[in-house]
Design a protein around this motif. Sequence first.
Motif, PDB file in Angstrom:
ATOM      1  N   ASN A  35      89.626  61.462  74.426  1.00  0.00           N
ATOM      2  CA  ASN A  35      89.183  62.637  73.672  1.00  0.00           C
ATOM      3  C   ASN A  35      90.042  63.853  73.989  1.00  0.00           C
ATOM      4  O   ASN A  35      90.363  64.646  73.104  1.00  0.00           O
ATOM      5  N   ARG A  36      90.419  64.026  75.237  1.00  0.00           N
ATOM      6  CA  ARG A  36      91.274  65.158  75.599  1.00  0.00           C
ATOM      7  C   ARG A  36      92.643  65.031  74.934  1.00  0.00           C
ATOM      8  O   ARG A  36      93.183  65.998  74.413  1.00  0.00           O
ATOM      9  N   GLU A  37      93.208  63.831  74.950  1.00  0.00           N
ATOM     10  CA  GLU A  37      94.522  63.607  74.327  1.00  0.00           C
ATOM     11  C   GLU A  37      94.456  63.783  72.816  1.00  0.00           C
ATOM     12  O   GLU A  37      95.391  64.296  72.203  1.00  0.00           O
ATOM     13  N   LYS A  38      93.356  63.336  72.217  1.00  0.00           N
ATOM     14  CA  LYS A  38      93.191  63.416  70.761  1.00  0.00           C
ATOM     15  C   LYS A  38      93.340  64.851  70.260  1.00  0.00           C
ATOM     16  O   LYS A  38      93.889  65.090  69.192  1.00  0.00           O
ATOM     17  N   TYR A  39      92.858  65.808  71.040  1.00  0.00           N
ATOM     18  CA  TYR A  39      92.921  67.225  70.659  1.00  0.00           C
ATOM     19  C   TYR A  39      94.005  67.978  71.420  1.00  0.00           C
ATOM     20  O   TYR A  39      93.978  69.205  71.491  1.00  0.00           O
ATOM     21  N   ASN A  40      94.959  67.242  71.962  1.00  0.00           N
ATOM     22  CA  ASN A  40      96.112  67.824  72.661  1.00  0.00           C
ATOM     23  C   ASN A  40      95.680  68.742  73.805  1.00  0.00           C
ATOM     24  O   ASN A  40      96.300  69.765  74.063  1.00  0.00           O
ATOM     25  N   TYR A  41      94.580  68.379  74.453  1.00  0.00           N
ATOM     26  CA  TYR A  41      94.060  69.083  75.629  1.00  0.00           C
ATOM     27  C   TYR A  41      93.624  70.522  75.366  1.00  0.00           C
ATOM     28  O   TYR A  41      93.420  71.283  76.299  1.00  0.00           O
ATOM     29  N   LYS A  42      93.466  70.902  74.086  1.00  0.00           N
ATOM     30  CA  LYS A  42      93.055  72.263  73.756  1.00  0.00           C
ATOM     31  C   LYS A  42      92.126  72.251  72.551  1.00  0.00           C
ATOM     32  O   LYS A  42      92.301  71.463  71.638  1.00  0.00           O
ATOM     33  N   ILE A  43      91.131  73.148  72.572  1.00  0.00           N
ATOM     34  CA  ILE A  43      90.273  73.340  71.398  1.00  0.00           C
ATOM     35  C   ILE A  43      89.980  74.830  71.248  1.00  0.00           C
ATOM     36  O   ILE A  43      90.073  75.601  72.199  1.00  0.00           O
ATOM     37  N   VAL A  44      89.624  75.223  70.030  1.00  0.00           N
ATOM     38  CA  VAL A  44      89.269  76.610  69.744  1.00  0.00           C
ATOM     39  C   VAL A  44      87.755  76.725  69.805  1.00  0.00           C
ATOM     40  O   VAL A  44      87.033  75.903  69.254  1.00  0.00           O
ATOM     41  N   VAL A  45      87.281  77.760  70.505  1.00  0.00           N
ATOM     42  CA  VAL A  45      85.847  77.958  70.727  1.00  0.00           C
ATOM     43  C   VAL A  45      85.453  79.367  70.296  1.00  0.00           C
ATOM     44  O   VAL A  45      86.118  80.337  70.660  1.00  0.00           O
TER      45      VAL A  45
ATOM     46  N   ASP B 175      91.763  75.400  77.287  1.00  0.00           N
ATOM     47  CA  ASP B 175      92.446  74.237  77.863  1.00  0.00           C
ATOM     48  C   ASP B 175      91.381  73.318  78.450  1.00  0.00           C
ATOM     49  O   ASP B 175      90.638  73.704  79.346  1.00  0.00           O
ATOM     50  N   ILE B 176      91.302  72.088  77.930  1.00  0.00           N
ATOM     51  CA  ILE B 176      90.309  71.116  78.399  1.00  0.00           C
ATOM     52  C   ILE B 176      90.965  69.976  79.171  1.00  0.00           C
ATOM     53  O   ILE B 176      90.357  68.924  79.361  1.00  0.00           O
ATOM     54  N   SER B 177      92.181  70.177  79.647  1.00  0.00           N
ATOM     55  CA  SER B 177      92.916  69.094  80.315  1.00  0.00           C
ATOM     56  C   SER B 177      92.251  68.633  81.605  1.00  0.00           C
ATOM     57  O   SER B 177      92.370  67.467  81.973  1.00  0.00           O
ATOM     58  N   ALA B 178      91.539  69.514  82.300  1.00  0.00           N
ATOM     59  CA  ALA B 178      90.887  69.138  83.561  1.00  0.00           C
ATOM     60  C   ALA B 178      89.392  68.873  83.380  1.00  0.00           C
ATOM     61  O   ALA B 178      88.674  68.693  84.357  1.00  0.00           O
ATOM     62  N   CYS B 179      88.932  68.822  82.146  1.00  0.00           N
ATOM     63  CA  CYS B 179      87.506  68.654  81.856  1.00  0.00           C
ATOM     64  C   CYS B 179      87.051  67.230  82.181  1.00  0.00           C
ATOM     65  O   CYS B 179      87.524  66.263  81.595  1.00  0.00           O
ATOM     66  N   GLN B 180      86.127  67.119  83.135  1.00  0.00           N
ATOM     67  CA  GLN B 180      85.622  65.808  83.549  1.00  0.00           C
ATOM     68  C   GLN B 180      84.542  65.273  82.612  1.00  0.00           C
ATOM     69  O   GLN B 180      84.232  64.089  82.641  1.00  0.00           O
ATOM     70  N   GLU B 181      83.963  66.150  81.775  1.00  0.00           N
ATOM     71  CA  GLU B 181      82.910  65.718  80.848  1.00  0.00           C
ATOM     72  C   GLU B 181      83.455  64.900  79.683  1.00  0.00           C
ATOM     73  O   GLU B 181      82.704  64.185  79.020  1.00  0.00           O
ATOM     74  N   LEU B 182      84.757  64.984  79.436  1.00  0.00           N
ATOM     75  CA  LEU B 182      85.365  64.267  78.317  1.00  0.00           C
ATOM     76  C   LEU B 182      86.251  63.130  78.810  1.00  0.00           C
ATOM     77  O   LEU B 182      86.863  63.223  79.868  1.00  0.00           O
ATOM     78  N   SER B 183      86.337  62.096  78.000  1.00  0.00           N
ATOM     79  CA  SER B 183      87.230  60.990  78.342  1.00  0.00           C
ATOM     80  C   SER B 183      88.681  61.426  78.127  1.00  0.00           C
ATOM     81  O   SER B 183      88.963  62.382  77.400  1.00  0.00           O
ATOM     82  N   ARG B 184      89.579  60.713  78.742  1.00  0.00           N
ATOM     83  CA  ARG B 184      91.002  61.031  78.588  1.00  0.00           C
ATOM     84  C   ARG B 184      91.428  60.906  77.126  1.00  0.00           C
ATOM     85  O   ARG B 184      92.216  61.699  76.628  1.00  0.00           O
TER      86      ARG B 184
END
Length: 86
Positions: free
Chosen positions: A67-77, A56-65
């Motif tokens: 970019n977070r929305e583009k990936y639905n606030y989640k990525i696979v790592v 979950d990257i919804s609270a990630c300050q390193e990314l713009s809003r």
Amino acid sequence: MSSFSKKSYAPFTLYQETSINQNYKEGQMITFYSELFNSSIHGILSKKYTNSCLVDISACQELSRENREKYNYKIVVNYKKIFEDI
């Protein structure tokens, strides 16, 4: 008329415990390198898989809003991309 027999199958799962993924817990804050964004990012581990995890990257300050929305606030790592605590 032919009769069909019911076969018993083992349930399909995307998670199998390994020596690498057992070090991480759901809900844990992790830092990892993202090739997608070419930077290190913070996120919360949401779901564990055998070789990777959903973060979950919804609270990630390193990314713009955007970019977070583009990936639905989640990525696979992949677990190999997660930085160990120093």
